[in-house]
Design an enzyme around this catalytic site. Structure first.
Site, PDB file in Angstrom:
ATOM      1  CE1 TYR A 170     -10.106  -3.952   4.894  1.00  0.00           C
ATOM      2  CE2 TYR A 170      -8.789  -4.754   3.082  1.00  0.00           C
ATOM      3  CZ  TYR A 170      -9.634  -4.993   4.130  1.00  0.00           C
ATOM      4  OH  TYR A 170      -9.995  -6.263   4.423  1.00  0.00           O
ATOM      5  CG  ASP A 185      -2.238  -0.807   0.857  1.00  0.00           C
ATOM      6  OD1 ASP A 185      -2.536  -0.979  -0.343  1.00  0.00           O
ATOM      7  OD2 ASP A 185      -2.910  -1.259   1.795  1.00  0.00           O
TER       8      ASP A 185
END
Ligand SMILES: *[C@@H]1O[C@H](CO)[C@@H](O)[C@H](O)[C@H]1NC(C)=O
Ligand SMILES: *[C@@H]1O[C@H](CO)[C@@H](O)[C@H](O)[C@H]1NC(C)=O
Ligand SMILES: *[C@@H]1O[C@H](CO)[C@@H](O)[C@H](O)[C@H]1NC(C)=O
Ligand SMILES: *[C@@H]1O[C@H](CO)[C@@H](O)[C@H](O)[C@H]1NC(C)=O
Ligand SMILES: *[C@@H]1O[C@H](CO)[C@@H](O)[C@H](O)[C@H]1NC(C)=O
Ligand SMILES: [Cu+2]
EC number: 1.4.3.-
Length: 829
Positions: free
Chosen positions: A471, A390
């Site tokens: 997320y 990420d």
């Protein structure tokens, strides 16, 4: 140390004044700290003892660095608005944090302030192919001595660049749309919708997105799986709406006309071409399976339900007398009950803390997130090969303004995050919060015969939230009064679910659970790596695994009744070389990091224990062994804790560009954790640790619509172990001792004392003797208490969300644009 004095000492004067000092916010975007006009306590301006040498570049510094590069590298024709990866640009500039060997003499001695440098990522063509190249620029401020040089010393593959396989992002996105349109007959027939070329965001249309994990071709090629999804209105629940049709595309060629869908996959069958799937569909036996249609089931809110109790607001935390920490906003320095540290941020890795001290002693040089991995498994081409690193999307960049009163209590203070991209400075307002909070449980208590004593557990939290596509990660650094530090991550948001075919003949339940008509919760691992550069009472440290072990012993005093006794004892196992450790079974070992020089009053080496903290079980490491997609870029995920030698040349366990060079990453962690000895003469004793948080996430029906933060939580704690001579929280905690009447009853009676007379225990007692005599139960407070009722302003209970600044959140689509490999703008003309 003088300048680091506790600022609240002066509070004992109990002068309650309203002064403009509470209005010290000089940043116009800052929420003004909450003021309870009558009660606010005056405080002196709070100043950090040293400069924040890790601070992100200021807007001015960034502009100067950009201008310098534009001048020096004029031959690159750098542009601010690249249209594709072949147009050169300065993608970002940020602080290149100083070497620890330069920082420590400044922080802990009389050394000079380290020279300041910037790191620049320049997107440029090399041999006709687009690359992202890292440079070191400085010293700052820019002067005749400043220069630009390849930044190589922080990487370990001999390079300072990664080839960008996505040379033309828009061509790729356009191709996905065109492909969707060209097979509209197929998508209408199977999925009941098609891609709308005129309005790709058509809520009733389909979206076609490439899986962000490319398929390694060995020749720098680009092969992608494209998945069809419904867009998801309202909250953006696209990842709950896979449609079960996939296309594999070879986009390796520079010539877009040569890109071709190679295969299609539907309901467990692989088709070699468009025509093959069309032919199959015309067969009367062809099975069509239901797909996922958006509806109220993906809504993140239920505005209407009114079960008993919902008509009343819940309890909240208030802080009528203002904060008890000192916050230097300019230097981003915090002091709270003996803890002191600096805060800094980076666009890739979010918030890091530096130079953490407790009661004047060094505990940690640095703690900060390095990389957040999520690795999926499944039986279809999307989730079956899906993995995210990420920081590639920028976890600092993807932080967002926190919701006051909800993300953080109404009384929190806020800081902004800034980053510098494509020759511009971007500010994410109020994206870090700082607050004190009193737990619902005590830090300590004891009932004796004549007394009950209770000490509150008030802790300090520094928090930010990063939303990477579907997320949301909530990162908290938590400090406790006994010197304990906790790093905690919680996750929420939409899961990345997989298509569930009721028809397909695969083992049901092998990769998740069915959670909707055509949806399966796709199992995945989250492994979030942190660096913790512990300097326990200085840099010279050692690590031991102190085991609690069963043993059979013979004691002289046991004779003759017990020739031997089955019992247990402590055994130290020194960690002698760089290695990865896992959390021990039955918590049977203490992972202790101890000073090899400093001892406490009892001759015990000053130490801290690294332990798994609060959350859902022990923090995990990656289940998959030698992941096919991860290659060498996630080796840090293989164990729970790593002990390494500190090296200036190894400041990070990962780099965001690892995502695009997984088999030959810029930072190969395995080459760092390479079993070098801690016992050699040449080792200076400075150890650095990495640890992982995360979850083996097997979502279930309760993850719809969103994953819950209590089930996704994990933490690691750093707990003093013989660090002080006694529990240091005694002098900081706030609490009460109730003196009880009674007759000695034996047991653990404790001491009876009627009237405290100059006794330490009563030194904070503010009531007169006369007053106290009237009371039956004598309450002796340590620390200030609330003395009178007060009117609490609405803002303290329910912050006015009209103060929320942000207008729009640019949520990552988890594609390549805006990621570590660059950002591109369409030609408006
Ligand atoms: C920069 O632009 C000049 C003039 O258009 C051109 O000659 C040169 O090749 C360009 N350089 C690069 C690296 O693109
Ligand atoms: C970068 O920004 C500065 C002003 O901040 C401007 O003068 C300059 O033209 C810009 N250059 C490029 C190539 O973007
Ligand atoms: C850090 O040290 C390395 C040598 O180990 C040196 O090459 C580099 O320039 C230093 N970095 C900074 C920011 O001073
Ligand atoms: C993983 O890779 C290592 C090193 O190449 C090898 O020794 C090991 O057997 C591999 N394990 C699996 C399960 O592939
Ligand atoms: C690509 O990313 C940049 C920066 O993140 C953004 O300004 C631009 O609008 C994006 N383009 C598209 C088509 O998403
Ligand atoms: Cu998850």
């Amino acid at each position: 140390m003088d300048s680091r004095r506790k600022p609240w000492v002066i509070l004992s004067s109990l002068v309650l004044l309203v002064t403009f000092l509470l209005y010290y916010s000089s940043w116009t975007t800052q929420r003004t700290p909450l003021k309870y006009a009558e009660q606010a306590i005056s405080k002196p301006a709070f100043k950090a003892p040293k400069e924040n040498i890790w601070a992100e570049l200021s807007e001015r510094e960034a502009a100067d660095v950009n201008a310098f590069i534009l001048k020096e590298y004029a031959h690159l024709n750098l542009t601010e608005q690249p249209k594709n990866a072949n147009e050169n640009s300065i993608f970002f500039v940020e602080t290149l944090r100083p070497n620890k060997t330069d920082a420590v003499p400044y922080l802990h001695g009389h050394g000079e302030i380290p020279q300041r440098y910037a790191k620049a990522a320049i997107s440029m063509e090399i041999d006709g192919l687009p690359h992202m190249v890292y440079y070191m620029v400085g010293p700052l401020p820019i002067s005749s001595e400043s220069k630009i040089s390849p930044l190589q010393y922080v990487f370990n593959n001999g390079k300072n660049s990664v080839q960008n396989p996505v040379s033309d992002f828009f061509a790729l996105m356009d191709y996905c749309i065109e492909l969707g349109v060209s097979i509209s007959d197929i998508t209408q027939n199977l999925l009941g919708a098609s891609v709308n070329q005129k309005n790709p965001e058509d809520p009733n249309g389909l979206m076609a997105f490439p899986r962000p994990t490319p398929i390694e071709t060995g020749e720098g090629g680009l092969i992608l799986w494209i998945q069809f999804q419904r867009p998801g209105f309202g909250s953006g629940g696209r990842t709950l709406l896979p449609q079960g049709l996939y296309a594999k595309v070879d986009a390796s060629s520079e010539n877009r006309a040569e890109w071709k869908p190679k295969k299609f996959y539907y309901n467990g069958v692989l088709y070699n071409s468009e025509d093959e799937i069309r032919a199959a569909m015309s067969d009367p036996d062809f099975v069509r399976v239901p797909t996922n249609i958006d509806g109220p089931w993906t809504d993140t809110e239920d505005f209407d339900s009114q079960p008993d109790g919902r008509e009343m607001p819940p309890p909240v935390s208030i802080q009528p007398y203002g904060p008890r920490y000192g916050l230097d906003r300019t230097q981003r320095f915090i002091s709270w009950f003996g803890f002191e540290f600096y805060i800094t941020t980076a666009q890739a890795t979010g918030v890091s803390l530096f130079d953490i001290r407790f009661k004047g002693e060094r505990v940690m040089y640095e703690v900060g997130m390095q990389e957040a991995l999520s690795h999926y498994a499944g039986n279809q081409p999307m989730n079956g090969g899906l993995e995210f690193l990420d920081t590639f999307f920028g976890m600092g960049k993807k932080s967002f303004e926190l919701v006051p009163g909800y993300d953080c209590p109404a009384h929190a203070d806020y800081l902004d995050i800034e980053y510098h991209e494509l020759n511009k400075t971007h500010k994410i307002p109020n994206s870090i919060c700082i607050f004190e909070f009193t737990a619902d449980h005590l830090l300590s208590r004891h009932s004796a015969q004549y007394s009950v004593t209770a000490s509150r557990n008030t802790f300090l939290t520094v928090r930010y939230v990063s939303t990477v596509g579907n997320y949301d990660y909530d990162f908290s650094y938590i400090f406790y009064m006994d010197g304990t530090m906790e790093v905690k991550v919680r996750a929420s948001g939409y899961i990345f679910a997989a298509f569930y075919s009721a028809d397909e003949k695969h083992e049901k339940g092998e990769y998740g659970h069915r959670i909707q008509d055509a949806l399966e919760s796709s199992m995945h691992d989250h492994v979030i790596n942190f660096r913790a550069d512990l300097d326990v009472a200085g840099e010279k440290n050692e690590m031991v695994r102190m085991a609690v072990e069963p043993v059979t012993k013979t004691f002289s005093w046991d004779q003759p009744e017990n020739p031997s006794r089955n019992t247990m004892h402590l055994v130290d196992y020194p960690v002698t070389e760089e290695t990865g450790l896992d959390w021990p079974k039955n918590s049977r070992e203490f992972y202790l990091v101890r000073s090899t020089e400093q001892k406490n009053a009892w001759g015990q080496p000053k130490g801290y224990r690294i332990t798994s903290g609060t959350g859902m079980g022990n923090p995990p490491h990656l289940t998959i062994v030698n992941s096919t997609v991860l290659g060498e870029s996630g080796r840090w995920a293989e164990h729970d804790i790593w002990a390494l030698r500190h090296k200036d040349t190894e400041p990070r366990s990962a780099d965001p560009l690892n995502y695009f060079a997984t088999h030959e990453p810029l930072v190969d962690f395995k080459k760092q954790a390479n079993h070098e000895s801690f016992e050699d003469e040449d080792f200076n004793g400075d150890m650095v640790f990495y640890f992982n948080l995360g979850a083996h996430h097997v979502p279930h029906s309760g993850d719809v619509p969103n994953t819950l933060m209590h089930t996704s939580a994990s933490s690691v704690m750093f707990v003093p172990h013989n660090f002080c001579d006694r529990d240091p929280s005694r002098e900081s905690v706030q609490g009460v001792r109730l003196q009880l009447k009674g007759h000695r009853s034996g047991g653990f009676a404790g001491e009876e004392f009627d009237e405290p007379n100059g006794d330490l225990r009563s030194r904070m007692d503010r009531h007169s003797h006369e007053e106290k005599k009237k009371k039956k139960t004598k309450a002796h407070y340590f620390g200030q208490t609330y003395e009178e009722g007060m009117k609490v302003p609405l803002e303290a209970l329910e912050p006015n969300q009209a103060g929320y600044i942000s207008e729009q959140n640019f949520v990552s689509d988890l594609g390549f644009n805006g990621s570590a490999i660059g950002a591109w703008h369409r030609d408006e003309a």
